[in-house]
Design a protein around this motif. Structure first.
Motif, PDB file in Angstrom:
ATOM      1  N   ARG A  77      27.435  34.510  32.468  1.00 58.25           N
ATOM      2  CA  ARG A  77      26.426  33.834  31.648  1.00 58.25           C
ATOM      3  C   ARG A  77      27.061  32.767  30.757  1.00 58.25           C
ATOM      4  NH1 ARG A  77      25.020  39.371  30.407  1.00 58.25           N
ATOM      5  NH2 ARG A  77      23.485  40.169  31.916  1.00 58.25           N
ATOM      6  N   GLN A  78      28.197  33.102  30.149  1.00 55.85           N
ATOM      7  CA  GLN A  78      28.843  32.179  29.216  1.00 55.85           C
ATOM      8  C   GLN A  78      29.316  30.902  29.901  1.00 55.85           C
ATOM      9  OE1 GLN A  78      31.967  34.574  27.523  1.00 55.85           O
ATOM     10  NE2 GLN A  78      30.569  35.734  26.210  1.00 55.85           N
ATOM     11  N   HIS A  79      29.757  31.010  31.148  1.00 54.72           N
ATOM     12  CA  HIS A  79      30.345  29.869  31.833  1.00 54.72           C
ATOM     13  C   HIS A  79      29.415  29.250  32.887  1.00 54.72           C
ATOM     14  CE1 HIS A  79      33.899  31.839  30.082  1.00 54.72           C
ATOM     15  NE2 HIS A  79      34.440  30.638  30.095  1.00 54.72           N
ATOM     16  N   GLY A  80      28.211  29.767  32.985  1.00 58.45           N
ATOM     17  CA  GLY A  80      27.260  29.197  33.933  1.00 58.45           C
ATOM     18  C   GLY A  80      27.693  29.335  35.387  1.00 58.45           C
ATOM     19  N   ILE A  81      28.320  30.471  35.705  1.00 57.29           N
ATOM     20  CA  ILE A  81      28.796  30.701  37.065  1.00 57.29           C
ATOM     21  C   ILE A  81      27.610  30.759  38.019  1.00 57.29           C
ATOM     22  CG2 ILE A  81      30.023  32.299  38.595  1.00 57.29           C
ATOM     23  CD1 ILE A  81      31.807  30.853  36.549  1.00 57.29           C
ATOM     24  N   GLN A  82      27.725  30.058  39.141  1.00 56.55           N
ATOM     25  CA  GLN A  82      26.642  30.016  40.122  1.00 56.55           C
ATOM     26  C   GLN A  82      26.880  30.931  41.318  1.00 56.55           C
ATOM     27  OE1 GLN A  82      27.545  25.764  40.153  1.00 56.55           O
ATOM     28  NE2 GLN A  82      25.340  25.372  40.175  1.00 56.55           N
ATOM     29  N   LEU A  83      28.144  31.245  41.591  1.00 58.14           N
ATOM     30  CA  LEU A  83      28.452  32.040  42.778  1.00 58.14           C
ATOM     31  C   LEU A  83      29.669  32.922  42.527  1.00 58.14           C
ATOM     32  CD1 LEU A  83      28.351  30.891  46.458  1.00 58.14           C
ATOM     33  CD2 LEU A  83      30.475  31.920  45.606  1.00 58.14           C
ATOM     34  N   LEU A  84      29.577  34.184  42.966  1.00 61.13           N
ATOM     35  CA  LEU A  84      30.701  35.128  42.940  1.00 61.13           C
ATOM     36  C   LEU A  84      31.222  35.279  44.363  1.00 61.13           C
ATOM     37  CD1 LEU A  84      29.292  38.090  40.784  1.00 61.13           C
ATOM     38  CD2 LEU A  84      30.733  36.220  40.000  1.00 61.13           C
ATOM     39  N   ASP A  85      32.540  35.185  44.520  1.00 61.68           N
ATOM     40  CA  ASP A  85      33.164  35.448  45.821  1.00 61.68           C
ATOM     41  C   ASP A  85      34.062  36.665  45.656  1.00 61.68           C
ATOM     42  OD1 ASP A  85      34.319  35.482  48.298  1.00 61.68           O
ATOM     43  OD2 ASP A  85      34.798  33.354  48.347  1.00 61.68           O
ATOM     44  N   CYS A  86      33.665  37.774  46.275  1.00 59.89           N
ATOM     45  CA  CYS A  86      34.391  39.045  46.156  1.00 59.89           C
ATOM     46  C   CYS A  86      35.462  39.100  47.242  1.00 59.89           C
ATOM     47  CB  CYS A  86      33.429  40.221  46.296  1.00 59.89           C
ATOM     48  SG  CYS A  86      32.030  40.136  45.165  1.00 59.89           S
ATOM     49  N   GLN A  87      36.712  39.269  46.835  1.00 67.31           N
ATOM     50  CA  GLN A  87      37.831  39.093  47.748  1.00 67.31           C
ATOM     51  C   GLN A  87      38.456  40.396  48.225  1.00 67.31           C
ATOM     52  OE1 GLN A  87      38.849  36.172  48.939  1.00 67.31           O
ATOM     53  NE2 GLN A  87      37.575  34.810  47.712  1.00 67.31           N
ATOM     54  N   SER A  88      37.877  41.547  47.839  1.00 69.59           N
ATOM     55  CA  SER A  88      38.440  42.842  48.240  1.00 69.59           C
ATOM     56  C   SER A  88      37.335  43.892  48.177  1.00 69.59           C
ATOM     57  CB  SER A  88      39.601  43.232  47.309  1.00 69.59           C
ATOM     58  OG  SER A  88      39.139  43.342  45.970  1.00 69.59           O
ATOM     59  N   GLY A  89      37.652  45.092  48.683  1.00 80.59           N
ATOM     60  CA  GLY A  89      36.645  46.153  48.707  1.00 80.59           C
ATOM     61  C   GLY A  89      36.169  46.550  47.326  1.00 80.59           C
ATOM     62  N   ARG A  90      37.092  46.709  46.398  1.00 81.76           N
ATOM     63  CA  ARG A  90      36.706  47.083  45.034  1.00 81.76           C
ATOM     64  C   ARG A  90      35.943  45.946  44.369  1.00 81.76           C
ATOM     65  NH1 ARG A  90      41.317  48.526  43.645  1.00 81.76           N
ATOM     66  NH2 ARG A  90      41.156  50.719  44.184  1.00 81.76           N
ATOM     67  N   ALA A  91      36.334  44.714  44.652  1.00 81.48           N
ATOM     68  CA  ALA A  91      35.600  43.564  44.113  1.00 81.48           C
ATOM     69  C   ALA A  91      34.182  43.511  44.677  1.00 81.48           C
ATOM     70  CB  ALA A  91      36.352  42.276  44.441  1.00 81.48           C
ATOM     71  N   HIS A  92      34.020  43.928  45.930  1.00 80.02           N
ATOM     72  CA  HIS A  92      32.700  44.028  46.554  1.00 80.02           C
ATOM     73  C   HIS A  92      31.807  44.956  45.731  1.00 80.02           C
ATOM     74  CE1 HIS A  92      30.451  45.114  50.585  1.00 80.02           C
ATOM     75  NE2 HIS A  92      29.609  44.876  49.600  1.00 80.02           N
ATOM     76  N   ASN A  93      32.333  46.129  45.377  1.00 77.78           N
ATOM     77  CA  ASN A  93      31.573  47.075  44.538  1.00 77.78           C
ATOM     78  C   ASN A  93      31.205  46.432  43.207  1.00 77.78           C
ATOM     79  OD1 ASN A  93      31.995  48.997  46.532  1.00 77.78           O
ATOM     80  ND2 ASN A  93      33.748  49.913  45.508  1.00 77.78           N
ATOM     81  N   LEU A  94      32.186  45.807  42.570  1.00 76.33           N
ATOM     82  CA  LEU A  94      31.966  45.178  41.274  1.00 76.33           C
ATOM     83  C   LEU A  94      30.919  44.077  41.383  1.00 76.33           C
ATOM     84  CD1 LEU A  94      32.660  44.711  38.300  1.00 76.33           C
ATOM     85  CD2 LEU A  94      34.639  43.362  39.057  1.00 76.33           C
ATOM     86  N   GLY A  95      30.995  43.299  42.435  1.00 76.64           N
ATOM     87  CA  GLY A  95      30.042  42.200  42.607  1.00 76.64           C
ATOM     88  C   GLY A  95      28.604  42.677  42.677  1.00 76.64           C
ATOM     89  N   LEU A  96      28.374  43.828  43.323  1.00 83.28           N
ATOM     90  CA  LEU A  96      27.012  44.364  43.410  1.00 83.28           C
ATOM     91  C   LEU A  96      26.479  44.740  42.034  1.00 83.28           C
ATOM     92  CD1 LEU A  96      27.321  46.547  46.633  1.00 83.28           C
ATOM     93  CD2 LEU A  96      25.886  44.505  46.349  1.00 83.28           C
ATOM     94  N   PHE A  97      27.338  45.320  41.184  1.00 80.95           N
ATOM     95  CA  PHE A  97      26.919  45.658  39.817  1.00 80.95           C
ATOM     96  C   PHE A  97      26.614  44.385  39.023  1.00 80.95           C
ATOM     97  CE2 PHE A  97      29.249  49.728  40.578  1.00 80.95           C
ATOM     98  CZ  PHE A  97      28.206  50.586  40.283  1.00 80.95           C
TER      99      PHE A  97
END
Length: 373
Positions: A77-97
């Motif tokens: 929210r602070q940086h106006g991010i438009q897209l998350l790219d999850c680069q690993s399995g644990r990051a995949h989990n985090l991205g869903l949250f």
């Protein structure tokens, strides 16, 4: 306004996935793209890429994933991010949250391994969840696995990994050979078989070592090295000793910093993995002028076209692997033909620019929408 992309990387070490992020960020440093990177505190990714992206250190392991999801959502929210790219399995989990907390952000998951997702309700939901906008697969083999698992084809894109050819193509092979044959005290015209990989179950060095044992039994001249370290190194060294492969035949070099010089001195690059998302070490070897012998697993056959750009054997088949090595040891013309054809194939299908353009197309399409793209 630049596109704002946050890469989520949960790994503390530096391996192939981290290097692909680096290559992308390094290739695209302009006003159209603003890169961000979230990774664990003290990670190699943050240490090596802080000059390429705005970095954000956040613990991601275990129960900390919930805390991390709130922290990353605040950052989005602070940086106006438009897209998350999850680069690993644990990051995949985090991205869903994070997507749950920031439903406006686009969610991309990079898939780099060639085995099917684990069975069970949670794992299936993790892959077919509507929150995921796109999977980027680093090989066609991985895309096929996810499609068979039930992921919608419309959410699957293959963007093959690549390497920076410069450090390898610029090496003087004759000079590298002189230096290393002197270090190893072997004849300068000796055929050198090389392997650079973590000594793990996945890389299955036992198959390579057993194949080398067969070559020795057949009386074929060669010298081989294994560069890398790992939990299975003691077992690999014990197997080599059991087979009578002394230092005049096989040396374990440990971790080396002169990778480009090692490959530059190598005639045959041998990779006996039992699974492999793609195998970017094969690309390094091709750019270095090596001929390839590998196993027919995962994305490897997309690089090594049997009898055209290298030779393939079934996984865990040391007899077949030895036979392929023997063919090259006995047939210099075949070795040279496969080497030349591999260089042409990799230049066409695995260029760094293709990897960069492929990822940028995915990002642009998701951020702008299909109509504008």
């Amino acid at each position: 306004m630049p596109f704002k992309v946050l890469h989520l990387d949960s790994e503390s070490t530096w391996r192939g996935g981290e290097n692909q992020i680096r290559l992308l960020l390094q290739a695209v440093q302009n006003e159209n793209w603003q890169w961000h990177l979230a990774a664990p505190p003290g990670s190699e990714a943050i240490a090596r890429m802080s000059h390429l992206a705005q970095t954000f250190a956040v613990p991601m392991r275990g129960a900390r994933i919930l805390t991390a999801s709130f922290a990353v959502a605040r950052y989005v929210r602070q940086h106006g991010i438009q897209l998350l790219d999850c680069q690993s399995g644990r990051a995949h989990n985090l991205g869903l949250f994070v997507k749950k907390l920031c439903p406006h952000v686009k969610l991309v998951v990079h898939r780099r391994v060639d085995y099917p997702p684990a069975p069970g309700y949670w794992h299936r939901q993790k892959y077919v969840h509507p929150s995921i906008d796109r999977f980027v697969c680093i090989s066609s083999a991985i895309q096929k696995i996810l499609a068979e698992f039930g992921v919608s084809p419309s959410k699957l894109t293959t963007v093959r990994s690549a390497v920076d050819s410069g450090p390898f193509a610029d090496v003087d092979r004759q000079a590298a050979r002189r230096i290393l044959t002197n270090e190893w005290q072997i004849a300068p015209d000796q055929t050198i078989i090389g392997n650079l990989a973590y000594i793990t179950e996945q890389k299955d060095h036992a198959t390579l070592i057993r194949a080398l044992g067969i070559l020795q039994q057949r009386g074929l001249p060669f010298f081989a090295y294994i560069a890398g370290d790992g939990a299975l190194r003691p077992a690999a060294e014990a197997l080599a000793a059991e087979l009578g492969l002394g230092p005049d035949r096989l040396r374990f070099l440990g971790v080396r910093k002169d990778v480009a010089q090692l490959l530059g001195a190598t005639d045959i690059f041998a990779l006996s993995s039992q699974d492999e998302g793609l195998g970017t070490s094969l690309l390094d070897a091709v750019h270095s002028g090596c001929t390839l012998v590998a196993t027919a697993v995962g994305g490897i056959p997309e690089i090594v076209l049997h009898e055209r750009t290298g030779l393939l054997a079934p996984a865990k088949d040391h007899q077949a692997f030895a036979n392929n090595l023997e063919r090259l040891l006995r047939d210099p013309a075949l070795l040279e033909r496969l080497r030349t054809e591999a260089q042409a194939h990799v230049a066409r299908q695995f260029s760094l620019q293709s990897m960069v353009n492929g990822n940028l197309r995915v990002y642009e399409e998701l951020i702008q929408g299909p109509a504008r793209h």
